[in-house]
Design a protein around this motif. Structure first.
Motif, PDB file in Angstrom:
ATOM      1  N   ALA A   2       0.829  -1.203   0.000  1.00 29.04           N
ATOM      2  CA  ALA A   2       0.000   0.000   0.000  1.00 29.04           C
ATOM      3  C   ALA A   2       0.864   1.254   0.000  1.00 29.04           C
ATOM      4  O   ALA A   2       0.513   2.251  -0.638  1.00 29.04           O
ATOM      5  CB  ALA A   2      -0.933  -0.007   1.212  1.00 29.04           C
ATOM      6  N   GLN A   3       1.995   1.202   0.697  1.00 29.18           N
ATOM      7  CA  GLN A   3       2.898   2.347   0.720  1.00 29.18           C
ATOM      8  C   GLN A   3       3.516   2.585  -0.660  1.00 29.18           C
ATOM      9  O   GLN A   3       3.713   3.725  -1.061  1.00 29.18           O
ATOM     10  CB  GLN A   3       3.999   2.132   1.752  1.00 29.18           C
ATOM     11  CG  GLN A   3       3.511   2.204   3.177  1.00 29.18           C
ATOM     12  CD  GLN A   3       4.645   1.922   4.148  1.00 29.18           C
ATOM     13  OE1 GLN A   3       5.626   1.284   3.807  1.00 29.18           O
ATOM     14  NE2 GLN A   3       4.465   2.391   5.385  1.00 29.18           N
ATOM     15  N   PHE A   4       3.806   1.518  -1.361  1.00 24.63           N
ATOM     16  CA  PHE A   4       4.369   1.644  -2.706  1.00 24.63           C
ATOM     17  C   PHE A   4       3.366   2.316  -3.636  1.00 24.63           C
ATOM     18  O   PHE A   4       3.714   3.238  -4.375  1.00 24.63           O
ATOM     19  CB  PHE A   4       4.778   0.270  -3.247  1.00 24.63           C
ATOM     20  CG  PHE A   4       5.319   0.320  -4.642  1.00 24.63           C
ATOM     21  CD1 PHE A   4       6.588   0.819  -4.893  1.00 24.63           C
ATOM     22  CD2 PHE A   4       4.559  -0.133  -5.712  1.00 24.63           C
ATOM     23  CE1 PHE A   4       7.089   0.857  -6.178  1.00 24.63           C
ATOM     24  CE2 PHE A   4       5.045  -0.092  -6.996  1.00 24.63           C
ATOM     25  CZ  PHE A   4       6.322   0.407  -7.236  1.00 24.63           C
ATOM     26  N   ILE A   5       2.137   1.875  -3.598  1.00 27.77           N
ATOM     27  CA  ILE A   5       1.094   2.461  -4.441  1.00 27.77           C
ATOM     28  C   ILE A   5       0.880   3.931  -4.076  1.00 27.77           C
ATOM     29  O   ILE A   5       0.722   4.786  -4.951  1.00 27.77           O
ATOM     30  CB  ILE A   5      -0.217   1.653  -4.331  1.00 27.77           C
ATOM     31  CG1 ILE A   5       0.000   0.257  -4.921  1.00 27.77           C
ATOM     32  CG2 ILE A   5      -1.367   2.364  -5.027  1.00 27.77           C
ATOM     33  CD1 ILE A   5      -1.135  -0.707  -4.685  1.00 27.77           C
ATOM     34  N   GLU A   6       0.916   4.238  -2.792  1.00 28.58           N
ATOM     35  CA  GLU A   6       0.768   5.618  -2.358  1.00 28.58           C
ATOM     36  C   GLU A   6       1.938   6.476  -2.850  1.00 28.58           C
ATOM     37  O   GLU A   6       1.752   7.593  -3.312  1.00 28.58           O
ATOM     38  CB  GLU A   6       0.695   5.678  -0.826  1.00 28.58           C
ATOM     39  CG  GLU A   6       0.494   7.081  -0.292  1.00 28.58           C
ATOM     40  CD  GLU A   6       0.446   7.113   1.230  1.00 28.58           C
ATOM     41  OE1 GLU A   6       0.549   8.225   1.774  1.00 28.58           O
ATOM     42  OE2 GLU A   6       0.334   6.041   1.862  1.00 28.58           O
ATOM     43  N   PHE A   7       3.152   5.923  -2.781  1.00 30.83           N
ATOM     44  CA  PHE A   7       4.323   6.656  -3.262  1.00 30.83           C
ATOM     45  C   PHE A   7       4.199   6.946  -4.759  1.00 30.83           C
ATOM     46  O   PHE A   7       4.457   8.064  -5.202  1.00 30.83           O
ATOM     47  CB  PHE A   7       5.611   5.865  -2.992  1.00 30.83           C
ATOM     48  CG  PHE A   7       6.836   6.524  -3.568  1.00 30.83           C
ATOM     49  CD1 PHE A   7       7.459   7.550  -2.886  1.00 30.83           C
ATOM     50  CD2 PHE A   7       7.356   6.125  -4.793  1.00 30.83           C
ATOM     51  CE1 PHE A   7       8.583   8.172  -3.405  1.00 30.83           C
ATOM     52  CE2 PHE A   7       8.474   6.741  -5.328  1.00 30.83           C
ATOM     53  CZ  PHE A   7       9.092   7.769  -4.634  1.00 30.83           C
ATOM     54  N   VAL A   8       3.818   5.943  -5.531  1.00 33.16           N
ATOM     55  CA  VAL A   8       3.687   6.106  -6.979  1.00 33.16           C
ATOM     56  C   VAL A   8       2.623   7.152  -7.303  1.00 33.16           C
ATOM     57  O   VAL A   8       2.827   8.004  -8.176  1.00 33.16           O
ATOM     58  CB  VAL A   8       3.362   4.762  -7.663  1.00 33.16           C
ATOM     59  CG1 VAL A   8       3.010   4.956  -9.124  1.00 33.16           C
ATOM     60  CG2 VAL A   8       4.537   3.809  -7.524  1.00 33.16           C
ATOM     61  N   SER A   9       1.504   7.118  -6.594  1.00 32.61           N
ATOM     62  CA  SER A   9       0.445   8.081  -6.878  1.00 32.61           C
ATOM     63  C   SER A   9       0.823   9.504  -6.441  1.00 32.61           C
ATOM     64  O   SER A   9       0.400  10.469  -7.057  1.00 32.61           O
ATOM     65  CB  SER A   9      -0.867   7.652  -6.216  1.00 32.61           C
ATOM     66  OG  SER A   9      -0.730   7.649  -4.807  1.00 32.61           O
ATOM     67  N   ASN A  10       1.647   9.631  -5.402  1.00 30.55           N
ATOM     68  CA  ASN A  10       2.077  10.952  -4.939  1.00 30.55           C
ATOM     69  C   ASN A  10       3.274  11.513  -5.706  1.00 30.55           C
ATOM     70  O   ASN A  10       3.484  12.722  -5.722  1.00 30.55           O
ATOM     71  CB  ASN A  10       2.426  10.908  -3.448  1.00 30.55           C
ATOM     72  CG  ASN A  10       1.203  10.731  -2.583  1.00 30.55           C
ATOM     73  OD1 ASN A  10       0.085  11.083  -2.980  1.00 30.55           O
ATOM     74  ND2 ASN A  10       1.390  10.176  -1.404  1.00 30.55           N
ATOM     75  N   HIS A  11       4.047  10.643  -6.334  1.00 25.84           N
ATOM     76  CA  HIS A  11       5.272  11.061  -7.033  1.00 25.84           C
ATOM     77  C   HIS A  11       5.370  10.415  -8.411  1.00 25.84           C
ATOM     78  O   HIS A  11       6.294   9.655  -8.683  1.00 25.84           O
ATOM     79  CB  HIS A  11       6.506  10.694  -6.206  1.00 25.84           C
ATOM     80  CG  HIS A  11       6.490  11.220  -4.815  1.00 25.84           C
ATOM     81  ND1 HIS A  11       6.711  12.548  -4.529  1.00 25.84           N
ATOM     82  CD2 HIS A  11       6.260  10.603  -3.636  1.00 25.84           C
ATOM     83  CE1 HIS A  11       6.628  12.720  -3.215  1.00 25.84           C
ATOM     84  NE2 HIS A  11       6.345  11.551  -2.652  1.00 25.84           N
TER      85      HIS A  11
END
Length: 141
Positions: A2-11
């Motif tokens: 979930a953190q990876f997906i959040e990182f990709v969506s934020n950056h």
């Protein structure tokens, strides 16, 4: 995950740059394998030196060559390689071990030497840095 997906969506720009760099790295490795022929590892280069007495060619600038190079190496900077080709003898079947600092310039030099009729030209994978990393000697003479 979930953190990876959040990182990709934020950056998204950083993630896109990562993808571009990964593709460029892979393309560079493929190009080197195709264009440069067989690149020798340090143990393979030592075996070649001991068994077949190759011409050892350093394509780094003269200042770097003076700081340290393989024993019996010729210095022919990549920018002046064509001027030095005649010095390597008329026996174009004798193997040539080519190296630079990191290994990528040696691939270019190997291509040029093959185009000039040399049959066996082997770039050193990792260049002089790999040689030194294996704790093998260099000389300044």
């Amino acid at each position: 995950m979930a953190q990876f997906i959040e990182f990709v969506s934020n950056h998204p720009v950083l993630f896109a740059l990562l993808g571009v760099l990964l593709i460029l790295f892979i393309a560079n490795e493929i190009h080197g394998a195709i264009a440069g022929g067989k690149r020798l590892s340090v143990p393979e280069a030592v075996r070649l030196i001991n068994d077949r007495d190759p011409i050892i060619l350093d394509v780094r600038p003269p200042a770097d060559f003076k700081k340290g190079h393989l024993l019996h190496a010729y210095n022919a900077p990549i920018t002046k390689l064509d001027e030095h080709i005649g010095q390597f003898g008329k026996d174009k079947t004798r193997p040539i071990l080519v190296y630079c600092a990191l290994g990528s310039t040696a691939v270019t030099a190997a291509e040029r030497l093959r185009k000039n009729g040399f049959a066996e030209v082997y770039p050193l994978r990792g260049g002089l840095n790999a040689w030194l990393g294996a704790n093998l000697p260099v000389t300044t003479r």
